[in-house]
Design a protein around this motif. Structure first.
Motif, PDB file in Angstrom:
ATOM      1  N   SER A   1       0.822  -1.204   0.000  1.00 44.43           N
ATOM      2  CA  SER A   1       0.000   0.000   0.000  1.00 44.43           C
ATOM      3  C   SER A   1       0.857   1.256   0.000  1.00 44.43           C
ATOM      4  CB  SER A   1      -0.968  -0.013   1.181  1.00 44.43           C
ATOM      5  OG  SER A   1      -0.312  -0.335   2.387  1.00 44.43           O
ATOM      6  N   PHE A   2       0.205   2.366  -0.271  1.00 39.49           N
ATOM      7  CA  PHE A   2       0.912   3.621  -0.543  1.00 39.49           C
ATOM      8  C   PHE A   2       0.925   4.520   0.691  1.00 39.49           C
ATOM      9  CE2 PHE A   2       1.323   7.970  -2.114  1.00 39.49           C
ATOM     10  CZ  PHE A   2       2.366   7.858  -3.016  1.00 39.49           C
ATOM     11  N   GLY A   3       2.120   4.759   1.213  1.00 41.24           N
ATOM     12  CA  GLY A   3       2.287   5.725   2.288  1.00 41.24           C
ATOM     13  C   GLY A   3       2.643   7.077   1.694  1.00 41.24           C
ATOM     14  N   ALA A   4       1.920   8.102   2.071  1.00 41.13           N
ATOM     15  CA  ALA A   4       2.044   9.397   1.400  1.00 41.13           C
ATOM     16  C   ALA A   4       3.009  10.359   2.072  1.00 41.13           C
ATOM     17  CB  ALA A   4       0.667  10.049   1.280  1.00 41.13           C
ATOM     18  N   SER A   5       3.816   9.870   3.017  1.00 43.13           N
ATOM     19  CA  SER A   5       4.727  10.789   3.713  1.00 43.13           C
ATOM     20  C   SER A   5       5.683  11.476   2.742  1.00 43.13           C
ATOM     21  CB  SER A   5       5.514  10.050   4.794  1.00 43.13           C
ATOM     22  OG  SER A   5       6.231   8.961   4.252  1.00 43.13           O
ATOM     23  N   SER A   6       6.117  10.766   1.702  1.00 48.09           N
ATOM     24  CA  SER A   6       7.052  11.365   0.743  1.00 48.09           C
ATOM     25  C   SER A   6       6.467  12.577   0.038  1.00 48.09           C
ATOM     26  CB  SER A   6       7.477  10.327  -0.307  1.00 48.09           C
ATOM     27  OG  SER A   6       8.315   9.362   0.262  1.00 48.09           O
ATOM     28  N   LEU A   7       5.148  12.614  -0.091  1.00 45.28           N
ATOM     29  CA  LEU A   7       4.508  13.756  -0.752  1.00 45.28           C
ATOM     30  C   LEU A   7       4.695  15.034   0.048  1.00 45.28           C
ATOM     31  CD1 LEU A   7       1.128  12.180  -1.958  1.00 45.28           C
ATOM     32  CD2 LEU A   7       3.325  12.291  -3.152  1.00 45.28           C
TER      33      LEU A   7
ATOM     34  N   ARG B   1     -13.769   7.912  -5.458  1.00 45.84           N
ATOM     35  CA  ARG B   1     -13.615   7.597  -4.039  1.00 45.84           C
ATOM     36  C   ARG B   1     -13.723   6.106  -3.776  1.00 45.84           C
ATOM     37  NH1 ARG B   1     -12.106   6.444   0.060  1.00 45.84           N
ATOM     38  NH2 ARG B   1     -12.350   7.397   2.114  1.00 45.84           N
ATOM     39  N   ASN B   2     -14.430   5.373  -4.616  1.00 44.51           N
ATOM     40  CA  ASN B   2     -14.550   3.928  -4.386  1.00 44.51           C
ATOM     41  C   ASN B   2     -13.355   3.137  -4.918  1.00 44.51           C
ATOM     42  OD1 ASN B   2     -14.961   4.065  -7.119  1.00 44.51           O
ATOM     43  ND2 ASN B   2     -17.011   3.146  -7.113  1.00 44.51           N
ATOM     44  N   ALA B   3     -12.331   3.861  -5.420  1.00 42.92           N
ATOM     45  CA  ALA B   3     -11.140   3.183  -5.943  1.00 42.92           C
ATOM     46  C   ALA B   3     -10.075   2.970  -4.880  1.00 42.92           C
ATOM     47  CB  ALA B   3     -10.555   3.977  -7.109  1.00 42.92           C
ATOM     48  N   TYR B   4     -10.273   3.516  -3.699  1.00 48.59           N
ATOM     49  CA  TYR B   4      -9.237   3.419  -2.673  1.00 48.59           C
ATOM     50  C   TYR B   4      -9.836   3.504  -1.274  1.00 48.59           C
ATOM     51  CZ  TYR B   4      -9.903   8.470  -2.517  1.00 48.59           C
ATOM     52  OH  TYR B   4     -10.475   9.725  -2.404  1.00 48.59           O
ATOM     53  N   PHE B   5      -9.112   2.943  -0.319  1.00 46.06           N
ATOM     54  CA  PHE B   5      -9.365   3.148   1.101  1.00 46.06           C
ATOM     55  C   PHE B   5      -8.342   4.161   1.595  1.00 46.06           C
ATOM     56  CE2 PHE B   5     -10.698  -1.289   0.331  1.00 46.06           C
ATOM     57  CZ  PHE B   5     -12.015  -1.226   0.772  1.00 46.06           C
ATOM     58  N   LEU B   6      -8.766   5.031   2.511  1.00 47.52           N
ATOM     59  CA  LEU B   6      -7.913   6.137   2.946  1.00 47.52           C
ATOM     60  C   LEU B   6      -7.845   6.204   4.456  1.00 47.52           C
ATOM     61  CD1 LEU B   6      -6.323   8.757   2.196  1.00 47.52           C
ATOM     62  CD2 LEU B   6      -8.520   9.957   2.255  1.00 47.52           C
TER      63      LEU B   6
ATOM     64  N   PHE C   1      -4.974   1.084  -0.964  1.00 49.23           N
ATOM     65  CA  PHE C   1      -4.948   1.644   0.395  1.00 49.23           C
ATOM     66  C   PHE C   1      -3.886   2.722   0.460  1.00 49.23           C
ATOM     67  CE2 PHE C   1      -3.461   1.474   4.908  1.00 49.23           C
ATOM     68  CZ  PHE C   1      -4.642   1.924   5.498  1.00 49.23           C
ATOM     69  N   ILE C   2      -4.282   3.896   0.957  1.00 52.55           N
ATOM     70  CA  ILE C   2      -3.386   5.046   1.062  1.00 52.55           C
ATOM     71  C   ILE C   2      -3.407   5.552   2.495  1.00 52.55           C
ATOM     72  CG2 ILE C   2      -2.911   7.396   0.240  1.00 52.55           C
ATOM     73  CD1 ILE C   2      -4.490   6.691  -2.302  1.00 52.55           C
ATOM     74  N   ASP C   3      -2.231   5.803   3.027  1.00 51.51           N
ATOM     75  CA  ASP C   3      -2.105   6.301   4.403  1.00 51.51           C
ATOM     76  C   ASP C   3      -1.347   7.613   4.409  1.00 51.51           C
ATOM     77  OD1 ASP C   3      -2.051   5.777   7.484  1.00 51.51           O
ATOM     78  OD2 ASP C   3       0.024   6.244   6.943  1.00 51.51           O
ATOM     79  N   VAL C   4      -1.822   8.554   5.221  1.00 50.73           N
ATOM     80  CA  VAL C   4      -1.197   9.870   5.294  1.00 50.73           C
ATOM     81  C   VAL C   4      -1.344  10.391   6.716  1.00 50.73           C
ATOM     82  CG1 VAL C   4      -3.281  11.173   4.603  1.00 50.73           C
ATOM     83  CG2 VAL C   4      -0.976  12.043   3.980  1.00 50.73           C
ATOM     84  N   SER C   5      -0.864  11.581   6.968  1.00 46.24           N
ATOM     85  CA  SER C   5      -0.985  12.218   8.280  1.00 46.24           C
ATOM     86  C   SER C   5      -0.791  13.716   8.122  1.00 46.24           C
ATOM     87  CB  SER C   5       0.085  11.677   9.246  1.00 46.24           C
ATOM     88  OG  SER C   5       0.163  12.476  10.417  1.00 46.24           O
ATOM     89  N   PRO C   6      -1.465  14.527   8.938  1.00 49.16           N
ATOM     90  CA  PRO C   6      -1.197  15.964   8.909  1.00 49.16           C
ATOM     91  C   PRO C   6       0.233  16.302   9.316  1.00 49.16           C
ATOM     92  CG  PRO C   6      -2.660  15.395  10.736  1.00 49.16           C
ATOM     93  CD  PRO C   6      -2.552  14.187   9.879  1.00 49.16           C
ATOM     94  N   TYR C   7       0.878  15.378  10.027  1.00 47.57           N
ATOM     95  CA  TYR C   7       2.256  15.609  10.470  1.00 47.57           C
ATOM     96  C   TYR C   7       3.249  15.574   9.317  1.00 47.57           C
ATOM     97  CZ  TYR C   7       6.776  14.427  12.577  1.00 47.57           C
ATOM     98  OH  TYR C   7       8.103  14.388  12.907  1.00 47.57           O
TER      99      TYR C   7
ATOM    100  N   THR D   1      -0.187   6.192 -10.343  1.00 45.97           N
ATOM    101  CA  THR D   1       0.479   4.938 -10.705  1.00 45.97           C
ATOM    102  C   THR D   1       0.127   3.829  -9.728  1.00 45.97           C
ATOM    103  OG1 THR D   1       2.320   6.144 -11.716  1.00 45.97           O
ATOM    104  CG2 THR D   1       2.724   3.851 -11.116  1.00 45.97           C
ATOM    105  N   ALA D   2       0.135   4.153  -8.442  1.00 45.03           N
ATOM    106  CA  ALA D   2      -0.211   3.160  -7.417  1.00 45.03           C
ATOM    107  C   ALA D   2      -1.620   2.619  -7.633  1.00 45.03           C
ATOM    108  CB  ALA D   2      -0.084   3.786  -6.031  1.00 45.03           C
ATOM    109  N   ILE D   3      -2.586   3.513  -7.800  1.00 48.76           N
ATOM    110  CA  ILE D   3      -3.975   3.097  -7.970  1.00 48.76           C
ATOM    111  C   ILE D   3      -4.156   2.294  -9.256  1.00 48.76           C
ATOM    112  CG2 ILE D   3      -6.345   3.918  -8.297  1.00 48.76           C
ATOM    113  CD1 ILE D   3      -5.370   4.274  -5.444  1.00 48.76           C
ATOM    114  N   GLU D   4      -3.538   2.757 -10.325  1.00 49.75           N
ATOM    115  CA  GLU D   4      -3.687   2.097 -11.628  1.00 49.75           C
ATOM    116  C   GLU D   4      -3.125   0.677 -11.636  1.00 49.75           C
ATOM    117  OE1 GLU D   4      -1.724   4.825 -14.195  1.00 49.75           O
ATOM    118  OE2 GLU D   4      -3.352   6.311 -14.113  1.00 49.75           O
ATOM    119  N   HIS D   5      -2.195   0.395 -10.733  1.00 51.08           N
ATOM    120  CA  HIS D   5      -1.548  -0.923 -10.730  1.00 51.08           C
ATOM    121  C   HIS D   5      -1.945  -1.767  -9.518  1.00 51.08           C
ATOM    122  CE1 HIS D   5       0.884   1.182 -13.747  1.00 51.08           C
ATOM    123  NE2 HIS D   5       1.106  -0.021 -14.236  1.00 51.08           N
TER     124      HIS D   5
END
Length: 310
Positions: free
Chosen positions: A17-23, A74-79, A49-55, A41-45
């Motif tokens: 799954s995709f961790g968004a900290s690098s963004l 919105r139905n293409a991913y869990f957040l 599941f995507i995880d992020v944080s305000p931190y 790219t992550a979603i297309e392949h």
């Protein structure tokens, strides 16, 4: 891509799954356009599941991710996102009050352009008074769950013992998932000691940082990495060994991280679409178990050596 159900949530999510900290430019400066493409790219392949944080990047990661999510159904991913840990102008801040937790969820919704979250996590609970997490933070998130703003509630930490303590001290079903990092990777499999416990409580398990924050990479660790010198040196020897075998340690590390079906998913973070695609390709290939054994012998007495969160 293999999919696994996390705990009792009914969420069937990709094993990678995709961790968004690098963004948020957490590790180095980020090209926003490339970062958005990395999400696509992550979603297309097959990643869902995507995880992020305000931190992460002090709100920047959520902001950039939100720009990508506007163009993804919105139905293409869990957040999932988090509450409790924040920051501004290079200064970390923490606030685990119930009031701030609720405010934070709605602020994150605005940045991410969504009207609900699949999981809300209390972030890095080792920085909190665990009694406050039990008696105030989690009950506030449960209230949001009843209102439909949040579907499921979780907690995150480096220290597995803290995660267990909180699960032990809340009503059954309050904590539906845990997110732990750097404890199911080539140099540290301590998470396996806790799987029976979490399963007995119906708690799903999310793994993060398959490269141990850079230990398991040819690039090596950043200057700020908190690992002790002996562990850094052992992992460097392991990386060099894999390089000579023409089998990148990054490939072995990410394959190992998704190898246990009892661990629902493993989060990695990259704002580079080429790296995202490469990691997805890695997990679709069979792992070299002999090489795993050789690498762990090289790491030797530094296996399971950890550090304090920063």
């Amino acid at each position: 891509m293999e999919y696994r159900t996390i705990g009792k949530t009914g969420m069937n999510i990709s094993c990678l799954s995709f961790g968004a900290s690098s963004l948020g430019g957490v590790f180095h400066e980020v090209d926003e356009k490339k970062g958005i493409k990395a999400v696509f790219t992550a979603i297309e392949h097959g990643i869902n599941f995507i995880d992020v944080s305000p931190y992460y990047g002090y709100y920047k990661a959520e902001t950039v991710l939100g720009k990508a999510l506007k163009d993804i159904p919105r139905n293409a991913y869990f957040l999932s996102t988090k509450v409790g840990r924040y920051g501004q102008n290079g200064v970390n801040t923490w606030n685990y009050s119930g009031k701030r937790a609720k405010e934070s969820v709605y602020e994150s919704m605005q940045r991410l352009h969504v009207d609900f979250f699949d999981i809300i996590n209390v972030h890095d609970i080792e920085f909190a008074d665990l009694n406050q997490v039990v008696n105030e933070t989690l009950p506030a998130l449960v209230e949001l769950k009843k209102e439909g703003v949040v579907k499921h509630v979780g907690i995150t930490d480096l220290q597995l013992e803290n995660l267990k303590w909180v699960v032990d001290h809340v009503p059954t079903g309050t904590v539906e998932s845990i997110l732990n990092f750097c404890h199911f990777c080539l140099n540290d499999d301590k998470l396996t000691d806790f799987l029976d416990y979490f399963e007995s409580k119906g708690v799903g398990v999310i793994n993060a940082s398959p490269f141990a924050m850079g230990l398991l990479s040819m690039r090596g660790v950043p200057d700020w990495h908190p690992a002790p010198k002996e562990l850094v040196e052992a992992c460097k020897r392991a990386a060099d060994f894999c390089n000579k075998k023409r089998y990148p340690i990054e490939k072995l590390a990410i394959q190992y991280a998704v190898s246990n079906p009892r661990v629902t998913t493993t989060l990695f973070s990259s704002a580079n679409p080429d790296n995202v695609l490469r990691n997805i390709q890695y997990v679709e290939e069979p792992i070299n178990t002999d090489l795993v054994n050789e690498v762990q012998k090289i790491i030797g007495n530094q296996m399971r050596v950890s550090w304090k969160n920063t």
